[in-house]
Motif scaffolding. Sequence first.
Motif, PDB file in Angstrom:
ATOM      1  N   ALA A 172       0.831  -1.205   0.000  1.00 30.47           N
ATOM      2  CA  ALA A 172       0.000   0.000   0.000  1.00 30.47           C
ATOM      3  C   ALA A 172       0.868   1.257   0.000  1.00 30.47           C
ATOM      4  O   ALA A 172       0.570   2.235  -0.705  1.00 30.47           O
ATOM      5  N   ARG A 173       1.951   1.236   0.767  1.00 32.78           N
ATOM      6  CA  ARG A 173       2.857   2.391   0.769  1.00 32.78           C
ATOM      7  C   ARG A 173       3.496   2.590  -0.599  1.00 32.78           C
ATOM      8  O   ARG A 173       3.596   3.712  -1.098  1.00 32.78           O
ATOM      9  N   ALA A 174       3.916   1.486  -1.220  1.00 34.49           N
ATOM     10  CA  ALA A 174       4.580   1.578  -2.520  1.00 34.49           C
ATOM     11  C   ALA A 174       3.636   2.077  -3.607  1.00 34.49           C
ATOM     12  O   ALA A 174       4.038   2.835  -4.499  1.00 34.49           O
ATOM     13  N   GLU A 175       2.360   1.649  -3.549  1.00 35.39           N
ATOM     14  CA  GLU A 175       1.388   2.031  -4.566  1.00 35.39           C
ATOM     15  C   GLU A 175       0.775   3.401  -4.296  1.00 35.39           C
ATOM     16  O   GLU A 175       0.095   3.974  -5.158  1.00 35.39           O
ATOM     17  N   GLY A 176       0.969   3.924  -3.085  1.00 33.31           N
ATOM     18  CA  GLY A 176       0.449   5.247  -2.751  1.00 33.31           C
ATOM     19  C   GLY A 176      -1.059   5.308  -2.678  1.00 33.31           C
ATOM     20  O   GLY A 176      -1.652   6.387  -2.796  1.00 33.31           O
ATOM     21  N   ARG A 177      -1.697   4.167  -2.453  1.00 38.05           N
ATOM     22  CA  ARG A 177      -3.158   4.091  -2.368  1.00 38.05           C
ATOM     23  C   ARG A 177      -3.530   2.877  -1.538  1.00 38.05           C
ATOM     24  O   ARG A 177      -2.815   1.870  -1.559  1.00 38.05           O
ATOM     25  N   SER A 178      -4.608   2.964  -0.814  1.00 42.47           N
ATOM     26  CA  SER A 178      -5.001   1.855   0.047  1.00 42.47           C
ATOM     27  C   SER A 178      -5.330   0.617  -0.770  1.00 42.47           C
ATOM     28  O   SER A 178      -5.663   0.684  -1.960  1.00 42.47           O
ATOM     29  N   ILE A 179      -5.235  -0.535  -0.108  1.00 41.39           N
ATOM     30  CA  ILE A 179      -5.579  -1.829  -0.698  1.00 41.39           C
ATOM     31  C   ILE A 179      -6.623  -2.474   0.190  1.00 41.39           C
ATOM     32  O   ILE A 179      -6.505  -2.460   1.420  1.00 41.39           O
ATOM     33  N   ALA A 180      -7.644  -3.044  -0.416  1.00 41.70           N
ATOM     34  CA  ALA A 180      -8.694  -3.733   0.333  1.00 41.70           C
ATOM     35  C   ALA A 180      -8.577  -5.237   0.122  1.00 41.70           C
ATOM     36  O   ALA A 180      -8.124  -5.703  -0.930  1.00 41.70           O
ATOM     37  N   PRO A 310     -10.155   2.135  -2.554  1.00 42.53           N
ATOM     38  CA  PRO A 310      -8.859   1.451  -2.659  1.00 42.53           C
ATOM     39  C   PRO A 310      -8.501   1.157  -4.106  1.00 42.53           C
ATOM     40  O   PRO A 310      -9.360   1.117  -4.985  1.00 42.53           O
ATOM     41  N   ALA A 311      -7.214   0.916  -4.328  1.00 45.95           N
ATOM     42  CA  ALA A 311      -6.752   0.608  -5.679  1.00 45.95           C
ATOM     43  C   ALA A 311      -7.173  -0.785  -6.102  1.00 45.95           C
ATOM     44  O   ALA A 311      -7.436  -1.035  -7.291  1.00 45.95           O
ATOM     45  N   ALA A 312      -7.238  -1.700  -5.148  1.00 48.11           N
ATOM     46  CA  ALA A 312      -7.529  -3.097  -5.478  1.00 48.11           C
ATOM     47  C   ALA A 312      -8.319  -3.741  -4.355  1.00 48.11           C
ATOM     48  O   ALA A 312      -8.255  -3.321  -3.198  1.00 48.11           O
ATOM     49  N   LEU A 313      -9.091  -4.763  -4.729  1.00 52.15           N
ATOM     50  CA  LEU A 313      -9.786  -5.622  -3.783  1.00 52.15           C
ATOM     51  C   LEU A 313      -9.269  -7.036  -4.003  1.00 52.15           C
ATOM     52  O   LEU A 313      -9.471  -7.622  -5.073  1.00 52.15           O
ATOM     53  N   ILE A 314      -8.579  -7.573  -3.019  1.00 52.74           N
ATOM     54  CA  ILE A 314      -7.971  -8.899  -3.122  1.00 52.74           C
ATOM     55  C   ILE A 314      -8.859  -9.890  -2.387  1.00 52.74           C
ATOM     56  O   ILE A 314      -9.075  -9.767  -1.176  1.00 52.74           O
ATOM     57  N   CYS A 315      -9.388 -10.884  -3.099  1.00 55.15           N
ATOM     58  CA  CYS A 315     -10.397 -11.791  -2.546  1.00 55.15           C
ATOM     59  C   CYS A 315      -9.802 -13.149  -2.193  1.00 55.15           C
ATOM     60  O   CYS A 315      -8.915 -13.663  -2.885  1.00 55.15           O
ATOM     61  N   SER A 316     -10.323 -13.731  -1.129  1.00 59.79           N
ATOM     62  CA  SER A 316      -9.960 -15.081  -0.716  1.00 59.79           C
ATOM     63  C   SER A 316     -11.190 -15.739  -0.127  1.00 59.79           C
ATOM     64  O   SER A 316     -12.240 -15.116   0.016  1.00 59.79           O
ATOM     65  N   GLY A 317     -11.055 -17.015   0.237  1.00 60.10           N
ATOM     66  CA  GLY A 317     -12.177 -17.736   0.832  1.00 60.10           C
ATOM     67  C   GLY A 317     -12.976 -18.516  -0.202  1.00 60.10           C
ATOM     68  O   GLY A 317     -12.761 -18.410  -1.411  1.00 60.10           O
ATOM     69  N   GLU A 335     -16.816   0.283 -11.217  1.00 60.77           N
ATOM     70  CA  GLU A 335     -17.532   1.559 -11.161  1.00 60.77           C
ATOM     71  C   GLU A 335     -16.841   2.553 -10.227  1.00 60.77           C
ATOM     72  O   GLU A 335     -17.064   3.763 -10.338  1.00 60.77           O
ATOM     73  N   HIS A 336     -15.991   2.037  -9.330  1.00 62.78           N
ATOM     74  CA  HIS A 336     -15.260   2.894  -8.383  1.00 62.78           C
ATOM     75  C   HIS A 336     -13.759   2.906  -8.678  1.00 62.78           C
ATOM     76  O   HIS A 336     -12.973   3.401  -7.866  1.00 62.78           O
ATOM     77  N   GLY A 337     -13.374   2.332  -9.809  1.00 62.27           N
ATOM     78  CA  GLY A 337     -11.955   2.284 -10.146  1.00 62.27           C
ATOM     79  C   GLY A 337     -11.168   1.277  -9.338  1.00 62.27           C
ATOM     80  O   GLY A 337      -9.951   1.418  -9.174  1.00 62.27           O
ATOM     81  N   ILE A 338     -11.842   0.240  -8.850  1.00 62.48           N
ATOM     82  CA  ILE A 338     -11.207  -0.785  -8.022  1.00 62.48           C
ATOM     83  C   ILE A 338     -10.970  -2.040  -8.862  1.00 62.48           C
ATOM     84  O   ILE A 338     -11.908  -2.579  -9.457  1.00 62.48           O
TER      85      ILE A 338
END
Length: 428
Positions: A172-180, A310-317, A335-338
């Motif tokens: 997240a620090r490297a990309e300069g945007r939060s990650i979900a 956030p820049a990305a949504l990383i899914c698991s489960g 629609e939100h740029g995610i």
Amino acid sequence: MIVLSLQSGTSADGIDVAVVEFALSGLRSDGGAGAPPQPTGVAMTCLHAETVAWEPGLRAQILAVAAGEALDAGAWTRLTTRLGQAFAEAAARGIRESGVVPGLIVSHGQTVYHWVESGHARGTLQLGEPAWITERTGVPVLSDVRMADIAAGGEGAPLMAAFDRAWLGADARAEGRSIATANLGGIANVQLIGTDGDVVAFDSGPGNCLIDAVVDRHSRGVDGFDDGGRLAAAGRVHDGLLEQLLQHPYFAAPTPKSTGRETFDLGLVDAAIVASGAFGLGVHDLVATLTELTARSVIEAITTEPSEPPAALICSGGGTLNPVLIARLTTLGAEHGIAVESSADRGIDPAFKESLLFAFLGYCSWHGVPFALARDAPARVLGRLSAGPGPLRLPEPLAAGTSVTIARVDRIDRIERGEPIETGGGAR
């Protein structure tokens, strides 16, 4: 250090077993005469992972209790004993299959109730007596990993916050945007990792639990989930029912918050059908609507809380195996740029991310590293230890303020599905 983790989620699909090796990835000196250097990160290598199916009758009892079936004291005792024996057999199997004996076993147990009152968690109950595991394996066991956080004023969930802070903080620090991230289990939980390393984590609402319950009822117990999203793909979303479900007060409640199957159950679905006038709705349309509910509530959760999506949504489960759910998350996220992706895209098998989480928590608790799951809750060393046959010899705790990061996660083996665990239900 090698840690074996055991866990069964709210869907009770089976016992996930993982054998994970930890190695220090870096050291730093904090100064001070004779002060030993402190680790800055760990590399995790998964030596073995599999899911061992529950014996069908035992799984049915787990789901019945989670749905509110009343038990007397004797029945509760027998259930936690049988679950403890099943976890013990799964641990012994993991040791045998991996060929290594761990230094610690972490057993999350089986959640049957998460007590939330006045908007905050007051208690939580995970069954599966750990003494059976220590007796079967001779290895100390860390269990009851949620209550220390609840007692300190936290929610006891989502535990994934601790893992994702260590795993994705640098990204997240490297990309300069939060990650979900979103763990799509029976209940879905989301984590928002900020560029400053801060994490906002909470349960967004139902993941697979409502879908599974409807499919199970419709099939009279033959099917327990929407395999491949086939039912949802053949149905249409009922807008009136969807809007009724989205009016549930949990979705508007402030964070941090947590929930469980006792809140999102078949009674809620049936009441919403009545309130929306969706009488006679077929199972395909009902499952499509519940799938949309999960997707909508997850995306709304990660776009309402932060000032910038956030820049990305990383899914698991388990929900990652449902292509309809993932497609809807992808469309709504765009629609939100995610960008929506699988945790596999960043090196972690989505089926076993929670297993890695519990192994990581066990490693940190063994070394005295505390965690704060909520932003305003104090940090605590999580879990309680069962010593096993011999005395415990814990290492010296890491220096106060040490934050352990996850430098790398490797997988070298995976077994898809094991045979059901059989337990006799009595002392052995």
